[in-house]
Design a protein around this motif. Structure first.
Motif, short mmCIF file in Angstrom:
data_model
loop_
_atom_site.label_atom_id
_atom_site.label_comp_id
_atom_site.label_asym_id
_atom_site.label_seq_id
_atom_site.Cartn_x
_atom_site.Cartn_y
_atom_site.Cartn_z
N LEU A 32 -3.37 4.34 -0.29
CA LEU A 32 -3.89 4.07 -1.62
C LEU A 32 -4.01 2.56 -1.76
N ASP A 33 -5.20 2.07 -2.06
CA ASP A 33 -5.45 0.64 -2.13
C ASP A 33 -6.33 0.36 -3.34
N SER A 34 -6.67 -0.89 -3.55
CA SER A 34 -7.60 -1.24 -4.62
C SER A 34 -8.58 -2.26 -4.07
N ARG A 35 -9.73 -2.37 -4.73
CA ARG A 35 -10.74 -3.34 -4.33
C ARG A 35 -11.29 -4.00 -5.58
N ARG A 78 -10.99 -4.52 -10.87
CA ARG A 78 -10.28 -3.86 -9.78
C ARG A 78 -10.48 -2.35 -9.89
N TYR A 79 -10.75 -1.74 -8.75
CA TYR A 79 -10.97 -0.30 -8.69
C TYR A 79 -10.03 0.32 -7.66
N LEU A 80 -9.56 1.50 -7.97
CA LEU A 80 -8.69 2.24 -7.08
C LEU A 80 -9.51 2.75 -5.90
N GLN A 81 -8.93 2.67 -4.70
CA GLN A 81 -9.64 3.11 -3.51
C GLN A 81 -8.69 3.90 -2.63
N LEU A 82 -9.09 5.10 -2.26
CA LEU A 82 -8.34 5.93 -1.32
C LEU A 82 -8.96 5.75 0.06
N VAL A 83 -8.19 5.27 1.01
CA VAL A 83 -8.67 5.06 2.37
C VAL A 83 -8.08 6.15 3.25
N ALA A 84 -8.92 7.08 3.69
CA ALA A 84 -8.46 8.20 4.52
C ALA A 84 -8.25 7.75 5.95
N MET A 122 0.84 -1.18 0.00
CA MET A 122 0.00 0.00 0.00
C MET A 122 0.88 1.24 0.00
N ASN A 123 0.39 2.28 -0.62
CA ASN A 123 1.10 3.55 -0.70
C ASN A 123 0.39 4.59 0.14
N ASN A 124 1.16 5.45 0.78
CA ASN A 124 0.60 6.55 1.55
C ASN A 124 0.35 7.73 0.63
N PHE A 125 -0.64 8.54 0.95
CA PHE A 125 -0.91 9.74 0.17
C PHE A 125 -1.26 10.88 1.11
N ASN A 126 -0.99 12.08 0.66
CA ASN A 126 -1.37 13.31 1.34
C ASN A 126 -2.11 14.17 0.33
N LEU A 127 -3.25 14.69 0.72
CA LEU A 127 -4.07 15.51 -0.16
C LEU A 127 -4.39 16.80 0.56
N CYS A 128 -4.09 17.90 -0.10
CA CYS A 128 -4.38 19.22 0.47
C CYS A 128 -5.04 20.06 -0.61
N GLY A 129 -6.17 20.64 -0.30
CA GLY A 129 -6.88 21.47 -1.28
C GLY A 129 -8.07 22.14 -0.64
N ARG A 130 -8.90 22.74 -1.47
CA ARG A 130 -10.10 23.42 -1.00
C ARG A 130 -11.33 22.57 -1.27
N VAL A 131 -12.29 22.62 -0.37
CA VAL A 131 -13.56 21.92 -0.56
C VAL A 131 -14.33 22.69 -1.64
N ALA A 132 -14.54 22.04 -2.79
CA ALA A 132 -15.20 22.71 -3.90
C ALA A 132 -16.71 22.47 -3.90
N GLU A 133 -17.13 21.27 -3.51
CA GLU A 133 -18.55 20.94 -3.57
C GLU A 133 -18.85 19.83 -2.57
N VAL A 134 -20.01 19.89 -1.95
CA VAL A 134 -20.46 18.85 -1.02
C VAL A 134 -21.81 18.35 -1.51
N GLY A 135 -21.92 17.04 -1.71
CA GLY A 135 -23.17 16.44 -2.19
C GLY A 135 -24.06 16.02 -1.04
N GLN A 136 -25.20 15.41 -1.39
CA GLN A 136 -26.15 14.92 -0.41
C GLN A 136 -25.80 13.49 -0.01
N ARG A 137 -25.96 13.16 1.26
CA ARG A 137 -25.76 11.77 1.64
C ARG A 137 -27.07 11.00 1.50
N ARG A 138 -26.92 9.69 1.33
CA ARG A 138 -28.10 8.85 1.11
C ARG A 138 -28.89 8.62 2.39
N ASN A 139 -28.21 8.46 3.52
CA ASN A 139 -28.88 8.29 4.81
C ASN A 139 -27.95 8.82 5.90
#
Length: 121
Positions: free
Chosen positions: A61-64, A70-76, A1-18
């Motif tokens: 950084l993982d995959s599932r 196989r799909y890329l998956q970022l696990v925070a 697994m690879n480590n990642f760091n992400l820094c940025g601005r929150v551009a948009e927030v969607g609705q949650r399902r529940n």
């Protein structure tokens, strides 16, 4: 697994399902001098992060696998949302030139350098 760091601005927030689902959030981050990217991230928590705040997220950084693909998956692992700096919201300050000094304020100039015949070079 690879480590990642992400820094940025929150551009948009969607609705949650529940109530137990994560918030779908788009974070705008810089890739280079003139390029930006929108990264979709799912954030768990009772409240959505405010748009415009700075997001600092680190994890792995993982995959599932799903239906044979196989799909890329970022696990925070850690997340932090900071309010935007006050200087970014305020009007930019105009640059002021430093005051010019008069000739009287300057130290006296040497007219001739000292002569020394015993210089080692």
């Amino acid at each position: 697994m690879n480590n990642f760091n992400l820094c940025g601005r929150v551009a948009e927030v969607g609705q949650r399902r529940n109530d137990k689902a994560p918030w779908p959030v788009l974070i705008e981050t810089e890739l280079g001098r003139d390029k930006t990217a929108l990264v979709p991230v799912e954030i768990f928590g009772p409240e959505a992060p405010p748009v415009g705040w700075i997001a600092v997220i680190s994890g792995t950084l993982d995959s599932r696998e799903w239906q044979g693909r196989r799909y890329l998956q970022l696990v925070a692992k850690s997340r932090e949302f900071l309010p935007p700096p006050a200087q970014a919201q305020a009007q930019p300050q105009h640059y002021r030139q430093p005051p010019r000094y008069s000739e009287a304020d300057q130290p006296p100039r040497r007219s001739n350098p000292p002569e020394d015949d015993n210089m080692p070079f």
